[in-house]
Design a protein around this motif. Structure first.
Motif, PDB file in Angstrom:
ATOM      1  N   TRP A   1       1.474  -1.421   0.238  1.00  0.00           N
ATOM      2  CA  TRP A   1       0.029   0.266  -0.057  1.00  0.00           C
ATOM      3  C   TRP A   1       0.628   1.766   0.067  1.00  0.00           C
ATOM      4  O   TRP A   1       1.263   1.256   1.218  1.00  0.00           O
ATOM      5  N   ILE A   2       0.742   2.093  -1.088  1.00  0.00           N
ATOM      6  CA  ILE A   2       1.119   3.406  -1.468  1.00  0.00           C
ATOM      7  C   ILE A   2       1.867   4.159   0.262  1.00  0.00           C
ATOM      8  O   ILE A   2       1.940   5.111   0.151  1.00  0.00           O
ATOM      9  N   LEU A   3      -0.066   4.335   0.597  1.00  0.00           N
ATOM     10  CA  LEU A   3      -0.073   5.506   1.545  1.00  0.00           C
ATOM     11  C   LEU A   3       0.338   4.931   3.207  1.00  0.00           C
ATOM     12  O   LEU A   3      -0.603   5.087   3.760  1.00  0.00           O
ATOM     13  N   TYR A   4       0.815   3.445   3.713  1.00  0.00           N
ATOM     14  CA  TYR A   4       1.081   2.999   4.747  1.00  0.00           C
ATOM     15  C   TYR A   4       1.894   3.937   5.759  1.00  0.00           C
ATOM     16  O   TYR A   4       1.050   4.467   6.084  1.00  0.00           O
ATOM     17  N   ASN A   5       2.720   4.903   5.246  1.00  0.00           N
ATOM     18  CA  ASN A   5       3.425   6.113   5.384  1.00  0.00           C
ATOM     19  C   ASN A   5       3.222   7.017   4.464  1.00  0.00           C
ATOM     20  O   ASN A   5       3.922   7.193   3.208  1.00  0.00           O
ATOM     21  N   THR A   6       2.420   7.704   4.611  1.00  0.00           N
ATOM     22  CA  THR A   6       2.194   9.114   3.909  1.00  0.00           C
ATOM     23  C   THR A   6       3.105  10.373   4.169  1.00  0.00           C
ATOM     24  O   THR A   6       3.996  11.450   4.157  1.00  0.00           O
ATOM     25  N   LYS A   7       4.362  10.351   5.002  1.00  0.00           N
ATOM     26  CA  LYS A   7       5.157  10.996   5.565  1.00  0.00           C
ATOM     27  C   LYS A   7       4.843  12.366   6.197  1.00  0.00           C
ATOM     28  O   LYS A   7       5.949  13.947   6.133  1.00  0.00           O
ATOM     29  N   ILE A   8       2.910  12.454   6.577  1.00  0.00           N
ATOM     30  CA  ILE A   8       3.577  12.564   7.878  1.00  0.00           C
ATOM     31  C   ILE A   8       2.947  12.577   8.627  1.00  0.00           C
ATOM     32  O   ILE A   8       1.865  11.628   8.774  1.00  0.00           O
ATOM     33  N   LYS A   9       3.852  13.606   9.300  1.00  0.00           N
ATOM     34  CA  LYS A   9       3.669  13.033  10.791  1.00  0.00           C
ATOM     35  C   LYS A   9       1.734  13.362  11.628  1.00  0.00           C
ATOM     36  O   LYS A   9       0.942  13.907  11.571  1.00  0.00           O
ATOM     37  N   ASP A  10       1.530  12.285  12.160  1.00  0.00           N
ATOM     38  CA  ASP A  10       0.287  11.558  12.494  1.00  0.00           C
ATOM     39  C   ASP A  10      -1.385  11.612  11.672  1.00  0.00           C
ATOM     40  O   ASP A  10      -1.613  12.389  12.020  1.00  0.00           O
ATOM     41  N   PHE A  11      -0.949  11.490  10.623  1.00  0.00           N
ATOM     42  CA  PHE A  11      -1.760  11.461   9.074  1.00  0.00           C
ATOM     43  C   PHE A  11      -1.566   9.908   8.368  1.00  0.00           C
ATOM     44  O   PHE A  11      -0.596  10.249   7.804  1.00  0.00           O
ATOM     45  N   SER A  12      -2.282   9.726   8.497  1.00  0.00           N
ATOM     46  CA  SER A  12      -2.308   7.515   7.942  1.00  0.00           C
ATOM     47  C   SER A  12      -3.746   7.220   7.420  1.00  0.00           C
ATOM     48  O   SER A  12      -4.904   7.761   8.233  1.00  0.00           O
TER      49      SER A  12
ATOM     50  N   ILE B   1      -6.815  20.539  12.482  1.00  0.00           N
ATOM     51  CA  ILE B   1      -7.500  22.012  11.326  1.00  0.00           C
ATOM     52  C   ILE B   1      -7.066  21.714  10.494  1.00  0.00           C
ATOM     53  O   ILE B   1      -7.931  21.530   9.724  1.00  0.00           O
ATOM     54  N   LYS B   2      -5.953  22.406  10.247  1.00  0.00           N
ATOM     55  CA  LYS B   2      -4.833  22.988   8.618  1.00  0.00           C
ATOM     56  C   LYS B   2      -5.210  21.194   7.686  1.00  0.00           C
ATOM     57  O   LYS B   2      -6.199  21.849   6.763  1.00  0.00           O
ATOM     58  N   TYR B   3      -5.297  20.330   8.526  1.00  0.00           N
ATOM     59  CA  TYR B   3      -4.994  19.211   7.564  1.00  0.00           C
ATOM     60  C   TYR B   3      -6.539  18.798   7.031  1.00  0.00           C
ATOM     61  O   TYR B   3      -6.731  18.607   5.914  1.00  0.00           O
TER      62      TYR B   3
ATOM     63  N   ASP C   1      -2.858  12.142  -6.176  1.00  0.00           N
ATOM     64  CA  ASP C   1      -3.382  13.266  -7.014  1.00  0.00           C
ATOM     65  C   ASP C   1      -3.733  14.995  -5.980  1.00  0.00           C
ATOM     66  O   ASP C   1      -3.870  15.453  -6.566  1.00  0.00           O
ATOM     67  N   PHE C   2      -3.681  15.180  -4.771  1.00  0.00           N
ATOM     68  CA  PHE C   2      -3.936  16.415  -4.765  1.00  0.00           C
ATOM     69  C   PHE C   2      -2.605  16.043  -3.039  1.00  0.00           C
ATOM     70  O   PHE C   2      -3.051  16.943  -2.909  1.00  0.00           O
ATOM     71  N   GLU C   3      -2.383  15.432  -3.156  1.00  0.00           N
ATOM     72  CA  GLU C   3      -0.515  15.240  -2.247  1.00  0.00           C
ATOM     73  C   GLU C   3      -0.076  16.309  -1.898  1.00  0.00           C
ATOM     74  O   GLU C   3       0.179  17.017  -1.169  1.00  0.00           O
ATOM     75  N   ASP C   4       0.196  16.970  -3.324  1.00  0.00           N
ATOM     76  CA  ASP C   4       1.255  18.727  -2.816  1.00  0.00           C
ATOM     77  C   ASP C   4       0.502  19.775  -1.866  1.00  0.00           C
ATOM     78  O   ASP C   4       0.455  19.876  -1.053  1.00  0.00           O
ATOM     79  N   PHE C   5      -0.939  19.583  -3.074  1.00  0.00           N
ATOM     80  CA  PHE C   5      -2.156  20.309  -1.916  1.00  0.00           C
ATOM     81  C   PHE C   5      -2.414  20.205  -0.243  1.00  0.00           C
ATOM     82  O   PHE C   5      -1.853  21.084   0.339  1.00  0.00           O
ATOM     83  N   ILE C   6      -2.065  18.759  -0.061  1.00  0.00           N
ATOM     84  CA  ILE C   6      -2.854  18.371   1.444  1.00  0.00           C
ATOM     85  C   ILE C   6      -1.295  18.906   2.099  1.00  0.00           C
ATOM     86  O   ILE C   6      -1.084  19.749   3.622  1.00  0.00           O
ATOM     87  N   LYS C   7       0.224  18.249   1.229  1.00  0.00           N
ATOM     88  CA  LYS C   7       1.806  18.949   2.357  1.00  0.00           C
ATOM     89  C   LYS C   7       1.535  20.211   2.476  1.00  0.00           C
ATOM     90  O   LYS C   7       2.653  21.003   3.096  1.00  0.00           O
ATOM     91  N   SER C   8       1.006  21.063   1.251  1.00  0.00           N
ATOM     92  CA  SER C   8       1.594  22.558   1.669  1.00  0.00           C
ATOM     93  C   SER C   8       1.139  23.048   2.526  1.00  0.00           C
ATOM     94  O   SER C   8       0.218  22.921   3.440  1.00  0.00           O
TER      95      SER C   8
END
Length: 142
Positions: A26-37, A62-64, A135-142
């Motif tokens: 699963w690609i998203l096992y680790n999103t590289k965002i702390k506490d976002f899984s 709240i931001k995410y 598809d929206f990773e860059d927006f979510i991480k920004s």
């Protein structure tokens, strides 16, 4: 009714079977965002695929959540029409998180007759969640 040991064995058997039936990383096992899984859950009443935002820093959570909420119509229309947003969800341990999830009711890990449909649900839902996230990773991480 199953004993604790029997239930544990059935859970183990299900997840091994799931891994063999749908063998992939699963690609998203680790999103590289702390506490976002992303997570799977399957119990005696339902199956879930969740995106949990568990950050103890409320501002970050709240931001995410707000970023994902701004994409809600896109997620529903193009990926997961049955997605549920919950900005305040309490885990069994009492911790408050934000959760976005897709639910399948009427299945039970104790009923092997529901295993195949649950495996398909978990696999298909995670595929769509991954596609959306990528598809929206860059927006979510920004």
């Amino acid at each position: 009714m199953f004993s604790r040991e029997e239930s544990k064995a059935m859970r183990k058997e299900f997840w091994i079977s799931f891994g063999k039936s749908f063998p992939r990383k699963w690609i998203l096992y680790n999103t590289k965002i702390k506490d976002f899984s992303f997570k799977f859950d399957f119990d005696t009443k339902k199956a879930l695929v969740t995106l949990d935002i568990e950050d103890s820093n409320l501002e970050n959570r709240i931001k995410y959540y707000e970023k994902l909420e701004s994409l809600k119509s896109v997620l529903i229309e193009n990926y997961l029409p049955d997605v549920i947003y919950n900005d305040s969800f309490f885990l069994e341990n009492g911790k408050e998180i934000s959760r976005i999830y897709v639910l399948k009711e009427g299945v039970s890990i104790h009923n092997k007759n529901t295993w195949q449909e649950t495996m398909v649900f978990l696999n298909d839902t995670m595929d769509k969640f991954e596609e959306f996230y990528l598809d929206f990773e860059d927006f979510i991480k920004s």
